[in-house]
Enzyme design. Structure first.
Site, PDB file in Angstrom:
ATOM      1  N   ALA A 255       0.360  -1.058  -0.073  1.00 46.12           N
ATOM      2  CA  ALA A 255      -0.513   0.162   0.018  1.00 46.12           C
ATOM      3  C   ALA A 255       0.859   0.711  -0.219  1.00 46.12           C
ATOM      4  CB  ALA A 255      -1.301  -0.093   1.408  1.00 46.12           C
ATOM      5  N   MET A 256      -0.035   2.360   0.033  1.00 50.44           N
ATOM      6  CA  MET A 256       0.805   3.551  -0.743  1.00 50.44           C
ATOM      7  C   MET A 256       0.273   5.141   0.453  1.00 50.44           C
ATOM      8  SD  MET A 256       3.254   5.250  -2.141  1.00 50.44           S
ATOM      9  CE  MET A 256       3.691   7.031  -1.192  1.00 50.44           C
ATOM     10  N   GLU A 291      -0.109   2.883   7.399  1.00 51.62           N
ATOM     11  CA  GLU A 291      -0.183   3.898   6.132  1.00 51.62           C
ATOM     12  C   GLU A 291      -0.421   4.975   6.927  1.00 51.62           C
ATOM     13  OE1 GLU A 291       1.809   3.471   3.270  1.00 51.62           O
ATOM     14  OE2 GLU A 291       1.285   1.242   3.677  1.00 51.62           O
TER      15      GLU A 291
HETATM   16 ZN   LIG Z   1       6.146   2.643   5.344  1.00 51.54          ZN
END
Ligand SMILES: [Zn+2]
Length: 850
Positions: A255-256, A291
């Site tokens: 994930a970002m 995140e």
């Molecule tokens: Zn990270």
């Protein structure tokens, strides 16, 4: 675009940017093959800069026109960007480029995935979108206009305005380009809201494809818990009106953390009891938290350059581990993290890919999103906290947020806040950031006249480019137990700073049993001669849950090492002690499940190699099999009662207690299946009301070469669910024995539902092959050859995933001459593939030690 000759970038060459950016306006006219991006960027000369040369990064965008202060200019285009004459004063840059998202299979920059547009810009993807100073120390507020036919058009920050076919977003918080994001598609939102402690209401959305809307509730709950926890624990509030999460099927990473618009691999967002295991639920909770926590540790305070990646990742991994420990069981989380650290980071540290937590050079930064930067980076922060204490840790963090908000920082900045907050000198501690390799700690002990002396010696083996190491600061948490099992010395932290150092404990009535490195207080390997009896004693009595587990783990590892070399059977003392742990109802079932789990075969190979032996993967495989059989036989009177006792009544809940019971039940089932021909597993499979039980049963059967009917039924039931089918693909390869594994993997690639362009599916097959130590290292070399074949095919499509998967070969120096030759031949074949990517070329060269 063709790659320039690979260029090595050095930390020591850092120079400040020549120009800073005051604001960015981007307009996207979306089209699958011909997207236009119009940029308007206000630059001003950086007073800190040594040079006034103007250059922008860019890889691939077709420049249509460019203007400076409204006048047409003709920049000089290079392979990595452009240069242009500019005024020695503030000016406005405007440009239009064309890019092709549909052709972007590398999944860096703007690409399409199952009909939706999405972006991935970390680390250097933004330069594939347009020309820009794509470096983390250039931060600016972004305003984005998206024009496209999709119903949902998202970018960072707050929504500004929208109408049919367009939407505008404004992100007031200055950010580097790597945090830019855009999503467009036919998506549905699972909506929620969160009110911050200062009373600001934040709209929360989890955006997914319409079919997946029923699988978002858990992600939403996890997000709310994360927001609450970061306020409670770190005093950090969210800072925009909206927080969006989007699930995407084709994604290179997990994930970002793009500002206000997190993009997730759908595998770590979508969850339902029927399709997701308990472990997946826990992983989703942790990654959503990770995140989200980046909003402060990464986004508000970012990295000056990519060498500082551990600044945001080490700290954020540490924070998400604290979160999980608070939400679930702290000892169980710690044990799980150490298992993972040893399997991935110790493995990296002991081979040709070893590098410091803060590397000092790279060719392709994508190759440094590693267990060392992330997990060892988090361990370093944990040690710092242990050394300064909880109160000083949080005081230092407050100072960090106050002092550096809105800045792009370095490890020096980070350590300075701890020095200023505590008055400590951290210059020796800093070696944890610059020295690669896992320190080995040997222990000697002495007891005389009531005084017990522990003498430690530290030694870190050479790693590439670092033949000699200086002593590191090692916090060693120690407790002492008396002969009757009572604790005579509660946990105390010894601070080791020298190569050899002694610590004494006075006033003891009898020689104590030491419990060393409690809670795994430092990422080191401890070697100490101690008897099976003493370890069995610690397994039974240690008050530190980590070391209690560790004592059993040490026994299991030593047993497996001995069995792999000399045959034989597990020691009865160990089996009795383990049985006692399993029967102890006062212990958390999740802890007992961990105690029952064997060390991985790759861990055994590493341990044998470090002890000076050449590991034989087939012998290790057979030893593990005999070990499991002996365990099952020894526990046969316990297993059924344990299995039944772990039944979970009531509806499915993915919480720590229920998940722990199911985990122990599945662990018991795996052993039971060795004894009952699969009867209990078949019953569980048929009755399973959730994926944890269904997959647990299927896995138990397949591990014994049983369950063909169940395996077929599973694939038929789930053929439409891509995430469940990823699990199925992986299971086939994971349970194939020795030479069967590469054959099975090859069969999986021949299926019509194998898709080279989807990283999840590719990793399902080849990650499972690489993780099947006996199969990957099968004597014929078929595992090596198959992986090389597919990496050569994948590289032109997706260099990032290819390069990461090359790490499967990093353990070659451990093995016999024949295997070494076969692995090197496979690596040379990859190296000689036509137009190999910069990513893969660097990885292969490092693995080979070129
Ligand atoms: Zn990270």
């Amino acid at each position: 675009m063709k790659d320039a000759a690979p260029q090595t970038i050095y930390l020591s060459d850092y120079t400040p940017p020549a120009f800073l950016v005051d604001s960015v306006h981007l307009t996207f006219r979306l089209d699958p093959e011909k997207t236009r991006v119009i940029s308007k960027v206000d630059f001003r000369p950086n007073p800190q800069a040594k040079s006034r040369a103007f250059s922008l990064h860019g890889e691939g965008p077709a420049l249509q026109w460019a203007r400076i202060d409204g006048r047409d200019v003709t920049p000089e285009i290079t392979e990595t960007g452009l240069t242009c004459e500019v005024p020695d004063a503030p000016f406005t840059w405007e440009a239009e480029v064309e890019i092709n998202p549909a052709a972007n299979t590398a999944l860096e920059g703007l690409y399409t995935s199952n009909g939706m547009y999405c972006t991935q810009c970390e680390a250097e993807g933004f330069r594939r979108i347009t020309y820009y100073p794509d470096r983390p120390d250039v931060m600016a507020p972004f305003t984005v206009r998206i024009e496209g036919s999709d119903p949902v058009l998202l970018s960072n920050g707050n929504p500004l305005n929208s109408g049919p076919g367009w939407a505008e977003w404004h992100d007031p918080w200055p950010k580097p380009a790597y945090l830019f994001a855009l999503v467009a598609g036919d998506l549905r939102a699972h909506e929620g809201s969160f009110t911050t402690r200062s009373g600001h209401e934040v709209a929360l959305n989890v955006w997914v494809r319409p079919d997946d809307i029923g699988k978002c509730a858990f992600a939403m709950e996890s997000l709310k818990k994360s927001m609450q926890w970061d306020e409670d624990k770190y005093g950090r509030e969210y800072d925009l009106d909206v927080f969006n999460i989007v699930a995407v099927d084709d994604f290179n990473m997990g994930a970002m953390e793009n500002k206000g618009l997190n993009i997730f691999n759908s595998s770590v967002v979508l969850a339902s009891p029927e399709t997701s295991t308990d472990a997946t639920f826990e992983r989703i909770e942790a990654i959503i938290a990770h995140e989200y926590f980046h909003n402060w540790t990464g986004n508000r305070i970012t990295c000056r350059d990519w060498f500082q990646l551990c600044l945001k990742e080490g700290l954020t991994v540490f924070r998400d581990a604290q979160f999980t420990a608070d939400m679930r069981s702290a000892p169980v989380k710690r044990i799980g993290d150490v298992i993972d650290l040893r399997a991935r980071q110790f493995r990296e540290d002991s081979g040709p890919l070893a590098h410091p937590v803060r590397p000092d050079s790279f060719v392709e930064i994508n190759n440094f999103y590693t267990a060392t930067v992330y997990e060892k980076g988090a361990e370093v922060i944990g040690m710092l906290k242990t050394l300064v204490g909880d109160e000083a840790y949080f005081r230092a963090l407050d100072l960090y947020f106050d002092r550096h908000d809105g800045q792009a920082c370095t490890i020096e900045d980070w350590l300075k806040v701890f020095e200023d907050a505590t008055g400590r000198d951290l210059s020796q501690f800093k070696r944890w950031y610059s020295q690669a390799g896992t320190p080995r700690l040997s222990v000697e002990e002495e007891f005389a006249d009531g005084t017990y002396t522990l003498t430690f010696e530290q030694h870190t083996p050479p790693t590439p480019g670092q033949p000699d190491k200086a002593p590191q600061v090692i916090p060693i948490a120690v407790g002492l137990l008396g002969p009757n099992g009572d604790e005579v010395q509660p946990t105390t932290v010894l601070e080791m700073t020298q190569a050899r150092q002694s610590f004494t404990f006075d006033g003891l009535g009898a020689r104590p049993v030491p419990s060393i490195l409690r809670g795994f207080s430092a990422p080191v390997t401890v070697t100490r001669d101690s008897s099976t009896n003493e370890r069995a004693f610690l397994l039974a009595h240690d008050t530190d849950p980590f070391n209690r587990w560790e004592a059993g783990r040490d026994l299991a590892r030593e047993t497996l090492m001995r069995m792999a070399q000399h045959g034989g059977a597990p020691d009865r003392g160990y089996l009795d002690a383990l049985a006692a742990v399993l029967r102890d109802d006062t212990l958390d079932p999740a802890f007992r499940a961990l105690a029952l789990r064997q060390p991985g075969q790759d861990d055994i190979a590493r341990a044998l190699h470090e002890a000076g032996h050449t590991p034989d993967p087939e012998a290790i495989f057979h030893a593990a099999d005999r070990f499991g059989a002996a365990l099952a036989e020894h526990l046969k009177d316990t297993l059924h009662a344990l299995y039944t006792a772990m039944d979970v009544p009531g509806p499915y809940r993915p919480d720590a207690d229920d998940a722990g019971r199911r985990d122990l039940q599945n662990a018991a089932l795996a052993l039971k299946t060795r004894l009952d021909g699969g009867a209990a597993a078949r019953t569980q499979f048929a009755a399973a009301g959730n994926m944890t039980q269904q997959l647990g049963a299927l896995s138990s059967l397949m591990a014994q070469g049983l369950g063909d009917a169940e395996n077929t039924a599973f694939a038929e039931q789930w053929h439409d669910d891509r995430l469940v089918m990823d699990r199925w693909f992986a299971l086939q390869v994971a349970h194939a024995r020795l030479e069967e594994a590469p054959k099975t993997a090859a069969q999986m690639t021949a299926r019509s539902d194998f898709n080279l362009k989807n990283p999840n599916r590719f990793r399902a097959v080849f990650g499972a092959l690489a993780g099947n130590a006996g199969g990957f290292h099968a004597a014929s070399g078929a595992g090596y050859e198959l992986l090389a074949d597919w990496l050569i095919r994948l590289d032109p499509i997706n260099p990032q995933t290819t390069a990461r998967m090359c790490a499967a070969f990093q353990t070659w120096p451990r093995y016999d001459a024949d295997r070494q030759a076969r692995i090197k031949a496979a690596l040379h074949r990859i190296q000689n593939a036509p137009s190999l990517s910069r990513d893969t070329a660097e990885m292969v060269a490092r693995i080979l030690g070129d």
